[in-house]
Design an enzyme around this catalytic site. Structure first.
Site, PDB file in Angstrom:
ATOM      1  N   ILE A 150     -49.511 -10.402  18.943  1.00 53.28           N
ATOM      2  CA  ILE A 150     -49.574 -10.168  17.502  1.00 53.28           C
ATOM      3  C   ILE A 150     -48.217 -10.359  16.842  1.00 53.28           C
ATOM      4  O   ILE A 150     -48.128 -10.757  15.677  1.00 53.28           O
ATOM      5  CB  ILE A 150     -50.144  -8.762  17.196  1.00 53.28           C
ATOM      6  CG1 ILE A 150     -50.613  -8.691  15.738  1.00 53.28           C
ATOM      7  CG2 ILE A 150     -49.137  -7.662  17.523  1.00 53.28           C
ATOM      8  CD1 ILE A 150     -51.409  -7.442  15.417  1.00 53.28           C
ATOM      9  N   GLU A 151     -47.140 -10.122  17.587  1.00 51.28           N
ATOM     10  CA  GLU A 151     -45.801 -10.261  17.007  1.00 51.28           C
ATOM     11  C   GLU A 151     -45.364 -11.718  16.869  1.00 51.28           C
ATOM     12  O   GLU A 151     -44.854 -12.110  15.823  1.00 51.28           O
ATOM     13  CB  GLU A 151     -44.782  -9.491  17.858  1.00 51.28           C
ATOM     14  CG  GLU A 151     -44.892  -7.984  17.735  1.00 51.28           C
ATOM     15  CD  GLU A 151     -44.501  -7.469  16.370  1.00 51.28           C
ATOM     16  OE1 GLU A 151     -43.769  -8.165  15.647  1.00 51.28           O
ATOM     17  OE2 GLU A 151     -44.943  -6.358  16.020  1.00 51.28           O
ATOM     18  N   THR A 152     -45.556 -12.505  17.915  1.00 51.21           N
ATOM     19  CA  THR A 152     -45.006 -13.876  17.896  1.00 51.21           C
ATOM     20  C   THR A 152     -45.944 -14.921  18.466  1.00 51.21           C
ATOM     21  O   THR A 152     -45.510 -16.019  18.818  1.00 51.21           O
ATOM     22  CB  THR A 152     -43.678 -13.938  18.680  1.00 51.21           C
ATOM     23  OG1 THR A 152     -43.909 -13.493  20.038  1.00 51.21           O
ATOM     24  CG2 THR A 152     -42.608 -13.085  18.046  1.00 51.21           C
TER      25      THR A 152
END
Length: 357
Positions: A150-152
């Site tokens: 979800i972050e990167t």
């Protein structure tokens, strides 16, 4: 520019041995001593876009304060700011009005089938390493994968801004959050010293977040792990370091091994329950208290467990209700959004097959 970078890098390396770093080796974290609270340098002044960094009064006050602290010399910092490039486009991005999307839109881009399928591939590729980290920290492999996803998007979108530029621009040309970004700039300079790396070599997001897990510099110093013991905390390229850093963050924020994150509930909405839903996210109520108000968990949960009651809009005007437990709150510390935490849970469950958080 390269000469300036080399001067600062050399200076930082020379004094690195005398500073206490937050390094962790072999997956064993070492506590980072807290720094005294630095003042906010936010007096009325012309923009650094007009004055340059070294010609700005707030920057000069920052330099003088840091020099007196003994962590850096005035020359080091003036060399650093002489090499920083102002990025006005970052201010434009930060000033864009935020929009709050409903869950049925948010989940499509953040925890949809593509994100889950890419997570399965990423996990399969690095399974041995991630599973070893998961066993060591007591944090599920699927959760680690979900946060990276979800972050990167599993390391595919880590940001291309030089952190020296983005953090300096925000620290001294974004008054609304000057205190936060000046603190992160200080942490960034200390981080570069501790890591013995070129301060102009770090890249990340426009807001200063770094690597696959998008740690801010303060989080890097506190929670990043040198899992393979090679002397580097490489959260950009080393999946072992990345996974251990995420797991270390989760444990530090209260993750309970084998605990659930989210349980669906049924209820008849009342004004009292709506008021509870609208409260700030915090573990201030027990499951038993919520049950007495008509909230019925759809899974077994101990009445003494602390919980957050919340809802998600699954279609226009249609809501589903949930309680978030201790592990929900641990992930919420990573990003203060109930939708974010639920999306992480959904990715993890999708990656893990029969496993359910």
């Amino acid at each position: 520019m390269k000469k300036i970078a080399a001067v600062l890098t050399t200076a930082l390396i020379l004094v690195a041995c005398s500073s206490q770093s937050g390094k962790v080796t072999g997956g064993k974290p070492v506590a980072v001593p807290p720094l005294s609270k630095q003042p906010v340098f936010n007096q009325a002044a012309d923009s650094v876009a007009l004055t340059g960094f070294n010609g700005n009064g707030n920057v000069q006050n920052f330099i003088q304060y840091q020099a007196k602290s003994g962590r850096f010399s005035q020359r080091e910092l003036e060399n650093f700011f002489g090499g920083v490039v102002y990025k006005g486009n970052i201010i434009n991005i930060m000033n864009r009005p935020g929009t709050s999307r409903p869950w049925y839109e948010f989940r499509t881009g953040n925890s949809g089938a593509s994100k889950i399928n890419n997570g399965k591939r990423f996990y399969a590729q690095h399974k041995t390493t991630i599973d070893a980290v998961a066993r060591s920290y007591g944090v599920p492999a699927e959760l680690i994968v979900a946060i990276i996803g979800i972050e990167t998007n599993y390391g595919n979108n880590m940001g291309s801004f030089r952190l020296a530029d983005s953090l300096s621009t925000l620290a001294f040309d974004y008054p609304r959050r000057a205190e936060f970004f000046q603190k992160e700039l200080n942490e960034f300079l200390l981080m570069a010293k501790e890591e013995k790396r070129d301060v102009f070599g770090f890249k990340g997001s426009y807001a200063g977040a770094m690597g696959m897990p998008q740690f801010m510099p303060s989080s890097f110093r506190k929670y990043a792990v040198d899992y393979d013991g090679d002397g580097l905390r490489d959260i950009w390229n080393n999946v072992g370091d990345v996974a251990a850093s995420v797991a270390n963050y989760m444990k530090a924020h209260g993750w309970q091994t084998n605990g659930k994150m989210v349980v669906p509930v049924t209820l008849t909405i009342t004004q009292e329950l709506q008021n509870i839903i609208d409260e700030k996210t915090a573990l201030t109520r027990t499951v038993g208290e919520l049950k007495r108000l008509g909230v019925m968990p759809q899974d077994v949960v101990d009445d003494n467990e602390k919980a957050v009651l919340y809802r998600l809009e699954t279609a226009p005007g249609v809501y589903e209700y949930y309680i978030g437990l201790n592990n929900f709150y641990a992930v919420w510390q990573y990003n203060h959004s109930r939708m974010y935490v639920t999306a992480v849970r959904d990715i993890a469950n999708g990656v893990g097959g029969n496993y359910r958080l």
